[in-house]
Design an enzyme around this catalytic site. Sequence first.
Site, mmCIF file in Angstrom:
data_model
loop_
_atom_site.group_PDB
_atom_site.id
_atom_site.type_symbol
_atom_site.label_atom_id
_atom_site.label_comp_id
_atom_site.label_asym_id
_atom_site.label_seq_id
_atom_site.Cartn_x
_atom_site.Cartn_y
_atom_site.Cartn_z
ATOM 1 N N ASP A 13 0.645 2.130 -3.609
ATOM 2 C CA ASP A 13 0.878 2.167 -2.164
ATOM 3 C C ASP A 13 0.975 3.584 -1.604
ATOM 4 O O ASP A 13 1.704 3.841 -0.639
ATOM 5 C CB ASP A 13 2.158 1.381 -1.799
ATOM 6 N N LYS A 16 -3.934 4.987 -0.674
ATOM 7 C CA LYS A 16 -5.283 5.130 -1.250
ATOM 8 C C LYS A 16 -6.338 4.542 -0.310
ATOM 9 O O LYS A 16 -7.391 5.136 -0.094
ATOM 10 C CB LYS A 16 -5.365 4.393 -2.612
ATOM 11 N N GLY A 40 -3.066 -3.989 -2.517
ATOM 12 C CA GLY A 40 -3.183 -4.197 -1.073
ATOM 13 C C GLY A 40 -3.491 -2.844 -0.473
ATOM 14 O O GLY A 40 -2.628 -1.972 -0.451
ATOM 15 N N HIS A 41 -4.737 -2.637 -0.071
ATOM 16 C CA HIS A 41 -5.160 -1.335 0.455
ATOM 17 C C HIS A 41 -5.386 -1.463 1.959
ATOM 18 O O HIS A 41 -6.262 -2.201 2.405
ATOM 19 C CB HIS A 41 -6.433 -0.869 -0.265
ATOM 20 N N GLN A 228 -3.188 0.401 -7.762
ATOM 21 C CA GLN A 228 -1.867 0.767 -8.292
ATOM 22 C C GLN A 228 -1.761 2.299 -8.418
ATOM 23 O O GLN A 228 -2.400 2.986 -7.645
ATOM 24 C CB GLN A 228 -1.590 0.080 -9.639
#
Length: 440
Positions: A13, A16, A40-41, A228
Amino acid sequence: MSVLAILGGQWGDEGKGKVIDWLASQADVVARYQGGANAGHTVVVDGNQYILHLIPTGILHGGVKCIIGSGVVVDPLALVEEIEYLRSVGIEIGENLVLGKRAHLIMPYHKVLDSHMEELLGINRIGTTGRGIGPAYSDKAARLGVRISDLFDEKILTERIRVSLAIKKRLLGDIELSENEAQALDEAHVLDVCSQVRKTLGPHVRNTDAEINDALNGNKKILLEGAQGILLDLDMGTYPYVTSSNTGVGGAMSGLGLPYRRLNTVFGIMKAYCTRVGQGPFPSEMGEVEAGLLREEGGEFGATTGRPRRCGWFDAVAARHCIQVAGMDAIAVTKLDVLDNQETIRVCVGYEFEGERVTIFPAETSILEQCKPVYTEFPGWMSSTGGVRDYDALPPRAKDYIRGLEELTDRPVWLISTGPSRDDTICIHNPFDGDGMRGN
Ligand code: GDP
Ligand code: IMO
Ligand code: MG
């Protein structure tokens, strides 16, 4: 020719998605190489927010080929849902999305195992995202996995699922299952899930290792999208409080079938402070009141699970470890604006363990858990940096903080993010013009 890897330099988080989206306009190919829908991007473009879990962030740029590589574990229902969601908001998904034949599938039973394993672990639980990641990678390593290519051979698919389920049922023993869970372990149901997704996924399935090497040989610009972060890496992270894949360069090369000599630049993404979701040591974690304020300021709630993220100060010991083991050439500092209202900003420069100063990130999680942070302090700038796009427009104290991070990490800061939107970005040096494998 340019291959650029974007990796998380903390516990995930780091922003990225934001940085990859910014760079993707210059890329021909964006490839995910590990992890799954635990990621979750988040990307914000023209006020619209997109959260990507499995599909590479490059999908928001027309003409960029997006590859889901062999090292990714693919929840087929989650992928279909993501494709449908993106199409519903006007994003074109056709030839531009490629799904690797060798990638393993996350089956409904993997999620059941994930949640029961957490329950059985009790106070030792990892705090997973519940997306079936660990059980799917375990099956892969145990040679019990089901791969994307198997989806298209009914005989093999049925056999693979039958064998895997028989073993799982024995392992689950007399654990009581809910109705939904029992269904997830039912062969006919699992086969039905597979047939539901075949039509949507079929047109995207190709040999990604061949395609990415073709792109390489065609001198295309390739961006490797890490999920990650290095501190969640299966080998280099805070084991066992990690994810089940190699989040660094090793994972990228093996997960895509890329020759490692062709990698040009490794760009590490770090927040101007630290966060962590789930359990595990976090030496520079703030007290609850302070963390609560920063969490609100930075919107620190999980993009996948919505869980509140634990918040802490930038940890230079952990950052140096990530830089070293991942061979980062340079870093991006994101969410600088979130520190705008901090009178004093702390940075962890060492740990204290049993009266001794520790400056090397300990491998023993039990030691890391007992490490007390040693801080240095920077005066806050107490003015807005939100949306600043020009380095010279930053307040002098914000520049001092950036220079401080460069000194403490021994890496140049090439990019600063000052807001969630694509354009809230200060580019000091374009990572695609990288300077080779300096970090190694
Ligand atoms: P990722 O998993 O590394 O892609 O990061 P996430 O998307 O899970 O979390 C980063 C969060 O911070 C998202 O909500 C982003 O929209 C937001 N974000 C990214 N960069 C910035 C920034 O520079 N400033 C602020 N305020 N928010 C940012
Ligand atoms: P992105 O790509 C933050 C964490 C979970 C848990 C541990 C193991 O958005 O940065 P898993 O479900 O992988 O078995 O959970 O890893 N975790 C993440 N934390 N960002 C992520 O992804 C994460 N993916 C997994 O919270 O602590
Ligand atoms: Mg995330």
